[in-house]
Design a protein around this motif. Structure first.
Motif, short mmCIF file in Angstrom:
data_model
loop_
_atom_site.label_atom_id
_atom_site.label_comp_id
_atom_site.label_asym_id
_atom_site.label_seq_id
_atom_site.Cartn_x
_atom_site.Cartn_y
_atom_site.Cartn_z
N MET A 1 34.35 43.81 34.13
CA MET A 1 34.17 42.39 34.07
C MET A 1 33.23 41.89 35.19
O MET A 1 32.39 41.02 34.96
CB MET A 1 35.54 41.72 34.19
CG MET A 1 35.49 40.27 33.83
SD MET A 1 34.90 40.05 32.18
CE MET A 1 35.98 38.82 31.61
N ALA A 2 33.38 42.44 36.36
CA ALA A 2 32.53 42.04 37.50
C ALA A 2 31.08 42.42 37.22
O ALA A 2 30.15 41.68 37.60
CB ALA A 2 33.02 42.71 38.77
N LEU A 3 30.87 43.56 36.56
CA LEU A 3 29.51 43.98 36.22
C LEU A 3 28.87 43.00 35.24
O LEU A 3 27.70 42.66 35.36
CB LEU A 3 29.54 45.39 35.63
CG LEU A 3 28.19 46.04 35.32
CD1 LEU A 3 27.37 46.14 36.59
CD2 LEU A 3 28.40 47.41 34.73
N MET A 4 29.65 42.53 34.27
CA MET A 4 29.16 41.55 33.31
C MET A 4 28.79 40.24 34.01
O MET A 4 27.75 39.64 33.71
CB MET A 4 30.26 41.29 32.31
CG MET A 4 29.95 41.26 30.86
SD MET A 4 28.52 42.08 30.33
CE MET A 4 28.51 41.30 28.78
N GLU A 5 29.61 39.77 34.94
CA GLU A 5 29.31 38.55 35.69
C GLU A 5 28.04 38.70 36.51
O GLU A 5 27.23 37.78 36.60
CB GLU A 5 30.48 38.19 36.59
CG GLU A 5 31.70 37.69 35.85
CD GLU A 5 32.88 37.42 36.78
OE1 GLU A 5 32.74 37.64 38.01
OE2 GLU A 5 33.92 37.00 36.27
N ALA A 6 27.85 39.87 37.09
CA ALA A 6 26.64 40.13 37.89
C ALA A 6 25.40 40.10 37.00
O ALA A 6 24.36 39.55 37.39
CB ALA A 6 26.77 41.45 38.62
N LEU A 7 25.49 40.70 35.82
CA LEU A 7 24.34 40.71 34.91
C LEU A 7 23.99 39.30 34.43
O LEU A 7 22.82 38.94 34.35
CB LEU A 7 24.64 41.61 33.70
CG LEU A 7 24.61 43.11 33.98
CD1 LEU A 7 25.05 43.89 32.75
CD2 LEU A 7 23.23 43.55 34.39
#
Length: 122
Positions: A1-7
């Motif tokens: 989920m954190a990776l999606m927010e960063a993208l």
């Protein structure tokens, strides 16, 4: 989920950067246009001053050719595709219109720009 927010945040940031780059490009175009208008005003002022010094609005062909060459030379202080016309005002002997036209190099529509100044001698 954190990776999606960063993208998603990187995507939003890159749209902002692209907008700033587009804004800078249009700012450069406006700056070049203002510089051309300033140079045209300086040329018109120089021609008007010469008329005041001569005390006449009639322009000799040699002097007009010199101004034309100066305005049309963008490598020094001239304008791109610049032309000068001096037209005496009808019905008067002490008035003339100085018209300077040019086509900006940054304009993709090739719209002709024009500056006109009227000189009225006492």
């Amino acid at each position: 989920m954190a990776l999606m927010e960063a993208l998603v945040s990187i995507l939003i940031f890159s749209f902002g950067v692209l907008g700033l780059i587009g804004l800078e490009a249009s700012a450069v175009n406006f700056s070049v246009d203002a510089e051309d208008r300033n140079r045209a005003a300086l040329f018109a002022s120089e021609i008007a001053s010469s008329m005041w010094l001569n005390g006449s609005v009639t322009v000799q062909s040699a002097q007009l050719a010199t101004w034309q060459a100066s305005v049309a030379d963008p490598t020094t202080t001239g304008l791109p595709n610049g032309t000068v016309t001096v037209t005496p005002t009808a019905g008067t002997t002490n008035s003339a219109d100085i018209s300077i036209t040019w086509v900006p190099q940054t304009d993709k529509t090739a719209t002709t720009r024009q500056l006109t100044t009227r000189v009225i001698l006492p």
